[in-house]
Motif scaffolding. Structure first.
Motif, short mmCIF file in Angstrom:
data_model
loop_
_atom_site.label_atom_id
_atom_site.label_comp_id
_atom_site.label_asym_id
_atom_site.label_seq_id
_atom_site.Cartn_x
_atom_site.Cartn_y
_atom_site.Cartn_z
N SER A 62 56.85 45.02 40.34
CA SER A 62 55.39 45.20 40.30
C SER A 62 54.84 44.91 38.92
N MET A 63 55.50 45.45 37.89
CA MET A 63 55.04 45.24 36.52
C MET A 63 55.17 43.77 36.11
N LEU A 64 56.23 43.13 36.55
CA LEU A 64 56.42 41.71 36.22
C LEU A 64 55.34 40.85 36.87
N GLY A 74 51.29 42.70 42.92
CA GLY A 74 52.13 43.79 42.42
C GLY A 74 51.81 45.14 43.01
N MET A 75 50.68 45.25 43.71
CA MET A 75 50.28 46.55 44.27
C MET A 75 51.26 47.05 45.33
N ALA A 76 51.71 46.16 46.21
CA ALA A 76 52.59 46.59 47.31
C ALA A 76 53.94 47.10 46.80
N PRO A 77 54.67 46.34 45.97
CA PRO A 77 55.94 46.89 45.48
C PRO A 77 55.75 48.13 44.61
N GLY A 78 54.64 48.18 43.84
CA GLY A 78 54.38 49.36 43.03
C GLY A 78 54.13 50.59 43.89
#
Length: 287
Positions: A62-64, A74-78
């Motif tokens: 997400s950060m990457l 990145g919202m979904a994996p975060g």
């Protein structure tokens, strides 16, 4: 894929993430790492370490993605990382033990950190309200799980310091961009004050980052104090922040910028119309 191979792949992805020139490769590797750990936790031999590694891989991916300009992706994996970290913490807490000691302190700190980082990803994705909600949730999780910050473990206190700092920053942003939003400056000042208390207790000469973080929070706190009209305290906080910046030197560029903004605000307030809110006169600058 066996546990050793999963760990090696995780480390490869983490190393590639540390260098901008290999971010594209890291992106592909994290997808493989996440799938490997999903398979591991689904299997009969799944262990807590696999859940933790899945959560860490999702968080790092997400950060990457956000760093690569794909914050919306990145919202979904975060968000999934937060869910898995919650599951891990609940399992650790159910086993009892001191909340201020490992492994509960470690698990709670990771959960709070994942919420804080997801909040910043959401802001980068153009969702400031979601950012504020997630930061409030991060603070609530810490207070509910560990009680008042002094009773929390060292890693949780560090994560809570960041949560309060980022919450102050988010509330300050709302106040400056939407002056009609109520007592945003007062709320921001309170959050910044709590971040200062936590970060003061974590100062460690062996860890220069703790001094950088303290200076950064002083910059936000000073701006908040100017906005609520507490000019004497703002001047005191500015002086303390500048002492840290002088000690840190060139490495303190970001906190120094926040402190310069606060100094400009304070100078104008003292020589201006006496409007202590200042909300219509100060443009927002992200440091």
């Amino acid at each position: 894929m066996g546990p050793d191979e999963r760990r090696r792949l995780f480390e490869q992805a983490r190393e590639r993430s540390a260098r901008q020139g290999t971010w594209a490769e890291a992106d592909r590797l994290w997808v493989r790492v996440i799938e490997a750990y999903r398979e591991a936790v689904r299997g009969p031999g799944g262990v807590r370490e696999d859940q933790q590694q899945l959560a860490r891989a999702l968080w790092r991916h997400s950060m990457l993605l956000s760093a690569r300009g794909r914050a919306a992706d990145g919202m979904a994996p975060g968000g999934e990382a937060v869910v898995v970290f919650e599951r891990v913490y609940d399992a650790v807490a159910a086993e009892g033990g001191n909340v201020a000691a490992a492994p509960r302190d470690d698990a709670l700190a990771e959960l709070i950190t994942a919420l804080v980082d997801l909040a910043e990803v959401s802001f980068a994705a153009g969702q400031p309200a979601t950012r504020r909600d997630l930061l409030e949730r991060a603070v609530t999780v810490g207070l509910t799980s560990a009680g008042s910050p002094p009773s929390a473990g060292p890693r949780t206190r560090e994560a809570m310091g960041t949560a309060y700092h980022n919450r102050a920053t988010a509330l300050l942003h709302r106040h400056l961009t939407r002056p009609s939003s109520g007592d945003g400056a007062q709320e921001a000042a309170l959050a910044a004050s709590r971040a200062c208390e936590l970060r003061q207790g974590l100062l460690d000469l062996a860890r220069p980052l703790t001094f950088w973080e303290m200076a950064n929070t002083y910059g936000v706190y000073a701006q908040c104090l100017v906005l609520i009209g507490d000019l004497d305290r703002a001047a005191m906080v500015l002086a303390m922040g500048n002492r840290f910046v002088e000690t840190l030197g060139p490495a303190a560029a970001e906190p120094a910028q926040k402190l310069r903004v606060a100094a400009e605000m304070l100078a104008r307030e003292k020589g201006g119309s006496g409007d202590a809110t200042g909300s219509r006169r100060w443009g927002w600058r992200r440091g």
